[in-house]
Design an enzyme around this catalytic site. Structure first.
Site, PDB file in Angstrom:
ATOM      1  N   LYS A  50       0.903  -1.153  -0.034  1.00  0.00           N
ATOM      2  CA  LYS A  50      -0.109   0.041   0.095  1.00  0.00           C
ATOM      3  C   LYS A  50       0.828   1.286  -0.086  1.00  0.00           C
ATOM      4  O   LYS A  50       0.687   2.063  -0.734  1.00  0.00           O
ATOM      5  CB  LYS A  50      -0.803   0.001   1.272  1.00  0.00           C
ATOM      6  CG  LYS A  50      -1.918  -0.886   1.270  1.00  0.00           C
ATOM      7  CD  LYS A  50      -2.720  -1.162   2.345  1.00  0.00           C
ATOM      8  CE  LYS A  50      -3.893  -2.399   2.586  1.00  0.00           C
ATOM      9  NZ  LYS A  50      -4.440  -2.832   3.697  1.00  0.00           N
ATOM     10  N   GLN A  94      -4.164  -1.121   9.649  1.00  0.00           N
ATOM     11  CA  GLN A  94      -4.335  -2.227   8.965  1.00  0.00           C
ATOM     12  C   GLN A  94      -4.684  -3.105   9.983  1.00  0.00           C
ATOM     13  O   GLN A  94      -4.391  -3.266  11.206  1.00  0.00           O
ATOM     14  CB  GLN A  94      -2.630  -2.803   8.642  1.00  0.00           C
ATOM     15  CG  GLN A  94      -2.619  -4.197   8.046  1.00  0.00           C
ATOM     16  CD  GLN A  94      -3.260  -4.179   6.642  1.00  0.00           C
ATOM     17  OE1 GLN A  94      -3.137  -3.248   5.902  1.00  0.00           O
ATOM     18  NE2 GLN A  94      -3.676  -5.507   6.468  1.00  0.00           N
ATOM     19  N   ASP A 117     -10.948   3.640   4.467  1.00  0.00           N
ATOM     20  CA  ASP A 117     -11.570   2.200   4.421  1.00  0.00           C
ATOM     21  C   ASP A 117     -12.708   2.119   4.384  1.00  0.00           C
ATOM     22  O   ASP A 117     -13.347   1.069   4.424  1.00  0.00           O
ATOM     23  CB  ASP A 117     -10.656   1.664   5.725  1.00  0.00           C
ATOM     24  CG  ASP A 117      -9.915   0.302   5.245  1.00  0.00           C
ATOM     25  OD1 ASP A 117      -9.995   0.133   4.008  1.00  0.00           O
ATOM     26  OD2 ASP A 117      -9.135  -0.035   6.195  1.00  0.00           O
TER      27      ASP A 117
END
Ligand code: NAP
Length: 296
Positions: A50, A94, A117
């Protein structure tokens, strides 16, 4: 035989658009912070890819790797610092976190406008009321929807969609996106009766279960669009002792013989997730600059 939906190619198109939007943004550049806690090797691989992709897109890319013994308070304090940093437009936590930490309070402490997200209740709520313009949408469903659109177009009027799986991360937002595009949506899950019969009604069948090759060829309506979200690692003794391979939630060869279009695993939905993370970051930067929301 079904058309294979090339998620890698579509993801490249999305990333190309992100790069162009980044170049066109004057006076600022999109900033993405990725936070990882602990030493889980798979999570470190995801985070590295990422951060690398963010740099390739021309973003400011920041990575915070915290030790396994980080406390809830320390993690919340870091998120508060990142929230206050106006050079950052996206914050990604994460998951999963180490067992002693609670993820939900941390996710909900991220400013909704930086929640790339799409897991904050404000963003989930906007999607639930059909507001696709002012919030951020969870990356894997947003990416899956682009793949559906490539086959079926943006208006799904008259089509039946079945989503297997009802997680907050994927199944629920996917169902909302299909509904917003006018599909008639059925949400299936582990308590659904006669799942094969329900799947056979689907013009668009989306599987996000986490069970290798569960969806069989005779569950698929002829000509259906099949989106396989599952990523499962299974033993592959044919490749040698101890070897493994990735499969989806759909029995690919059987389903491809019946479907009109299907995503492979790997190379289908997977590459779209990271591309949509970049898309969400550039969307957030545009909105923060008071500009029109870019569309993908
Ligand atoms: P999850 O939170 O574990 O949810 C799984 C869902 O499947 C639940 O709603 C569960 O129903 C349902 N389910 C379980 N067994 C079932 C059965 N036998 N029949 C029907 N439904 C069943 O998983 P998730 O986070 O949504 O992820 C699902 C899969 O997608 C995983 O393989 C994951 O690795 C993959 N994934 C891929 C990406 C990507 O980038 N490609 C991103 C996210 C997830 P209940 O609610 O009734 O328990």
């Amino acid at each position: 035989m079904a058309d294979v939906i090339d998620g890698k190619k579509v993801a490249e198109d999305v990333v190309g658009k992100v790069k162009a939007l980044t170049t066109a943004l004057t006076g600022t550049k999109p900033g993405l912070a990725v936070v990882i806690v602990g030493e889980d090797p798979a999570s470190h691989v995801y985070v590295a890819s990422k951060s690398k992709m963010a740099k390739e897109c021309g973003f400011k890319s920041v990575q915070h790797s915290l030790p396994e013994n980080t406390t809830q308070e320390e993690l919340l304090a870091l998120v508060a610092e990142l929230n206050a940093d106006s050079t950052l437009h996206g914050i990604l936590l994460q998951l999963p976190l180490p067992k002693h930490l609670k993820s939900e309070p941390v996710l909900q402490s991220i400013l909704p406008e930086k929640d790339v997200d799409g897991l904050h209740v404000v963003n989930a709520g906007k999607l639930a009321i059909g507001d696709l313009e002012t919030g951020l949408i969870s990356c894997t469903p947003a990416g899956s929807m682009i793949l559906v659109e490539r086959v079926r177009g943006k208006d799904l009027s008259g089509l039946n969609a079945v989503v297997i799986g009802r997680s907050n991360l994927f199944g629920k937002p996917m169902g909302q996106l299909l509904l917003a595009a006018n599909a008639t949506v059925t949400m299936a899950h582990s308590r659904t009766g006669d799942l094969p019969a329900i799947c056979r009604t689907a013009d668009i069948l989306v599987a996000a279960v986490g069970r290798p090759e569960m969806v069989k060829g005779d569950w698929v309506k002829p000509g259906a669009t099949v989106i396989d979200v599952g990523i499962n690692r299974i033993p592959a003794p044919e490749k040698g002792e101890g070897k493994t391979r990735l499969v989806g939630d759909v029995a690919y060869a059987e389903a491809a013989a019946v479907a009109g279009a299907i995503t492979p695993v790997p190379g289908g939905v997977g590459p779209m997730t990271i591309a949509m993370l970049m898309a969400n970051t550039v969307i957030s930067a545009y909105l923060a600059a008071g500009l029109d929301r870019p569309s993908f």
